[in-house]
Design a protein around this motif. Structure first.
Motif, mmCIF file in Angstrom:
data_model
loop_
_atom_site.group_PDB
_atom_site.id
_atom_site.type_symbol
_atom_site.label_atom_id
_atom_site.label_comp_id
_atom_site.label_asym_id
_atom_site.label_seq_id
_atom_site.Cartn_x
_atom_site.Cartn_y
_atom_site.Cartn_z
ATOM 1 N N THR A 1 0.948 -1.306 0.234
ATOM 2 C CA THR A 1 0.130 -0.053 -0.061
ATOM 3 C C THR A 1 1.196 0.855 -0.164
ATOM 4 N N GLY A 2 1.875 1.241 1.134
ATOM 5 C CA GLY A 2 2.406 1.937 0.706
ATOM 6 C C GLY A 2 3.385 2.961 -0.289
ATOM 7 N N PHE A 3 3.350 1.826 -1.541
ATOM 8 C CA PHE A 3 4.617 1.789 -2.382
ATOM 9 C C PHE A 3 3.780 2.209 -3.249
ATOM 10 N N ASN A 4 2.329 1.483 -3.321
ATOM 11 C CA ASN A 4 1.445 2.239 -4.411
ATOM 12 C C ASN A 4 1.109 3.798 -4.016
ATOM 13 N N GLN A 5 0.980 4.112 -2.579
ATOM 14 C CA GLN A 5 1.014 5.114 -2.358
ATOM 15 C C GLN A 5 1.421 6.101 -2.636
ATOM 16 N N SER A 6 2.772 5.922 -2.621
ATOM 17 C CA SER A 6 4.028 6.612 -2.931
ATOM 18 C C SER A 6 4.030 6.367 -5.032
#
Lengths: 453, 272
Positions: A320-325
């Protein structure tokens, strides 16, 4: 006991100075380790001895550091004296060290408020020591380092059990857009408040791949989503049992100038706003006007100059963090972007890297000129890119440089990757660095050291 | 032999429930590999809402691992609705890959940490027991050797005329990551999928990893398993073509430099 703790504090302060002076390690966790070994009730007793201190705990998978830093900033702007733990020092040791650092030699914490960001597994442990926190914020719950934290349901269960011991004097701020986090409130005695984001920010209709909680936390039926902000966060309800969150504060009527990009930061900012206004009874206009001037922490969208090039580092530690970045990179108005993506598999990153297949890397390809891949598990990440970018030819240029098509470069050595990515960049190009936790720390060393190799 | 158009349906069981460990990667690799081999492939998502007959319309089956709560929902659906069709597909030689929780479901039973018995589908002759919360989960990088699988491909060679590059002989090591609380024990005369070189495998004791039954593979390797261990993806596709068309598909030599390097990173870490 009091005298013992004072002695411990003085001894630990000296040890901490020595550690820093002789540069033999991080001073942010060792003093706490020693203090707890000498007195396992250290935290409990110090909290008991400083009854006036308001303790705020910030938990959740993503956004802890930014939310804690923003809360401190907003409180200080309103003349409230605050201290908080250093980023990453979010286990019992780190929190103890922080308390030692800010105690005077009489063992007193002469601050109004302490903000502690707390690791997912440590929240129940901290609540055994700090039984009456002024407030707790729970930002979200995503899968993260399954090898270390376990499954999200297990964490939710542990949180629920420990929150149920709190009384009505604690304010609890929960993300109402996250079904599992929202449902934590069901049987608690705490004063519960919910934050979320305005529906106009929820642009997705289809449930994405990186979700964990799209089944009703109450009756296990599949939830219905009217709209999705990201992952499993959104505007949802259960058609079977009727579960539907209400009283969600979104601050839609305020004209806030958000200083950070990405929807995840709107959640962080709204959480901090709700907390500061509710717990400290500060009016919105005394909060709102300062938000624009907030400066992020390292690795959270801070812009760094390095060898004449702009770098923006985005910590990206789970799907999720990666997709948000990636979404933040895409939406940023900066032109001429390149990306360096760093994947490590050390203990702070999680040893299991399977999750990279839950990240939608295809969304980054069109948005940047060049992609550089590095880290301990460079080749695993390179395979991920091989499968999204059509039939690209893989070439081994030398031991330390491979190419995938004409725009993707695979460089196992991190220093080398930063060097190549900055050397080859034009002056007007910005390098976005998306890195897992230890990768981000290594990047910080490289960038602060200024010189390469 | 006349050239025919091959068409495969990849049945992905419970994609939004059993997909916790990057299992989507296996589907991505299977589809892409089919495309490269000139095989038309469709991915069919078979979840709670889909009819059980879709299992019988699949030429390759895949099911990943999940968290306890999701597994409960799936177990109920399998026992009450889809289990029989899954059994007949596997018995009819449809190749399948079943990871972690999915692998455990296909055995006889799973005994939970607090002693509760959960029925499995009894397709595989094995059982799984969680020794209780005071025992560690088996977590970490895993390296296995797949001599047995090579054997199976040799069988295929006898049946059809297979190109020698189809044989899995690439140092015959597979690498992945395991994370499971349950310990799995195989019945008598059951063939394990692989032999553990580093890591725990089925139970951390007998050095066996996974199961090989008909053309189905049950394993604890995620990572996900197929992207790095491309040989296995090719193997499943070949088996599917052979089962469906009674033909042997030609595998071209491909550039696997990234996959080989990725494997070597883990192999060097533990075996050098």
């Amino acid at each position: 006991m009091k005298i013992t703790n004072v002695a411990i504090i003085i001894a630990c302060k000296i040890i901490s100075k020595a550690i820093t002076l002789f540069n033999i390690g991080s001073g942010s966790t060792w003093p706490g380790h020693i203090a707890l070994a000498l007195n396992k009730n250290f935290i409990k007793e110090q909290i008991e001895n400083n009854k006036k201190l308001k303790v705020i705990l910030i938990a959740g998978t993503n956004g802890k550091t930014t939310t804690a830093k923003l809360t401190q900033y907003l409180l200080e702007k309103n003349s409230i004296r605050v201290f908080q733990n250093e980023e990453g020092a979010n286990l019992l040791n780190g929190i103890t060290s922080t308390m030692i650092k800010y105690s005077n030699i009489f063992g007193q914490l002469t601050y109004e408020t302490a903000i502690f960001e707390v690791d997912e597994n440590s929240l129940p442990l901290i609540l055994k020591e700090i039984k009456h926190p002024a407030a707790i914020v729970i930002l979200n719950l995503f899968r993260d380092q399954l090898d270390r934290y376990g499954e999200v349901n297990t964490i939710a269960l542990k949180w629920e059990q420990s929150l149920s011991d709190l009384d009505k004097n604690t304010f609890l701020f929960l993300n109402g857009d996250d079904p599992q986090v929202y449902y934590l409130s069901k049987n608690l005695k705490t004063k519960n408040f919910f934050f979320g984001i305005d529906k106009s920010f929820m642009k997705k209709k289809d449930i994405p791949h990186d979700v964990d909680s799209i089944y009703c936390p109450k009756c296990s039926s599949k939830l219905v989503y009217n709209a999705i902000s990201y992952s499993h966060l959104g505007d949802y309800y259960c058609a079977k049992c009727g579960l539907k969150p209400d009283r969600i504060s979104t601050f839609s009527d305020l004209k806030i100038k958000y200083p950070l990009f990405g929807k995840y930061n709107i959640y962080n900012i709204n959480a901090a706003m709700l907390l500061v206004s509710t717990v400290f009874d500060i009016k919105f206009e005394k909060i709102e006007k300062y938000i624009e001037g907030f400066k992020p922490a390292f690795g959270r969208q801070e812009i760094v100059k390095f060898q004449g090039r702009n770098l923006i580092i985005l910590l990206s530690k789970n799907p999720t963090g990666f997709n948000q970045s990636i979404e933040a990179l895409s939406e940023s108005s900066i032109k001429n972007k390149n990306a360096l993506i760093v994947l490590n598999d050390r203990i702070p990153d999680g040893r299991d890297i399977s999750w990279i297949w839950d990240v939608d890397f295809e969304n980054i390809i069109e948005k940047v000129n060049k992609i550089y891949i590095s880290g301990d598990r460079t080749f695993d990440l390179a395979i991920r890119f091989k499968y999204i970018s059509g039939n690209l030819e893989t070439r081994k240029i030398n031991e330390d440089l491979y190419s995938l098509g004409s725009n993707i470069f695979v460089i196992p050595d991190l220093k080398n990757s930063v060097k190549i990515a900055t050397d080859r960049a034009a002056e007007n190009e910005t390098l976005f660095i998306l890195a897992t936790y230890s990768g981000m720390l290594d990047i910080r060393k490289i960038v602060n050291g200024k010189k390469l190799i | 032999m006349k050239k025919i158009d091959y068409y495969l349906t990849i049945g992905w069981l419970y994609p939004d429930l059993m997909s916790t460990y990057g299992d989507r990667g296996n589907i991505i690799v299977l589809s892409k590999r089919c495309e490269e081999l000139g095989i038309k492939a469709d991915v069919k998502r078979i979840g709670l809402e889909q009819d059980k007959k879709e299992i019988l319309e699949s030429d390759i089956l895949f099911m990943g691992g999940a968290q306890d709560k999701q597994q409960e929902i799936v177990n109920k659906d399998l026992l009450e609705k889809k289990g029989n069709n899954l059994k007949s597909a596997i018995e009819n030689n449809v190749p399948g890959l079943f990871i972690c929780g999915a692998y455990q479901f296909l055995g006889r039973y799973y005994k939970t940490a607090d002693g509760m018995m959960i029925d499995g589908l009894s397709i595989f002759d094995l059982y799984t027991e969680n020794p209780g919360i005071h025992n560690n989960r088996l977590i970490g990088d895993i390296i296995v050797r797949i001599d047995d699988l090579r054997f199976k491909i040799n069988d295929l060679k006898k049946e059809g005329n297979i190109h020698k590059s189809n044989l899995i002989n690439h140092k015959s090591l597979l690498v992945g990551f395991e994370n499971h609380g349950g310990r799995t024990y195989l019945g008598k005369n059951i063939e394990p999928f692989a032999k553990v070189i580093h890591g725990y495998g089925n139970n951390g004791g007998d050095k066996t990893e996974g199961i090989f039954y008909k053309n189905a593979i049950g394993t604890y390797l995620h990572g996900p398993i197929l992207p790095k261990n491309w040989e296995l993806a090719d193997f499943l596709i070949q088996k599917a073509i052979f089962t469906k068309y009674n033909r042997v598909v030609e595998i071209k030599d491909e550039n696997h430099v990234l996959e080989d390097e990725a494997k070597q990173v883990i192999v060097r870490r533990y075996l050098s």
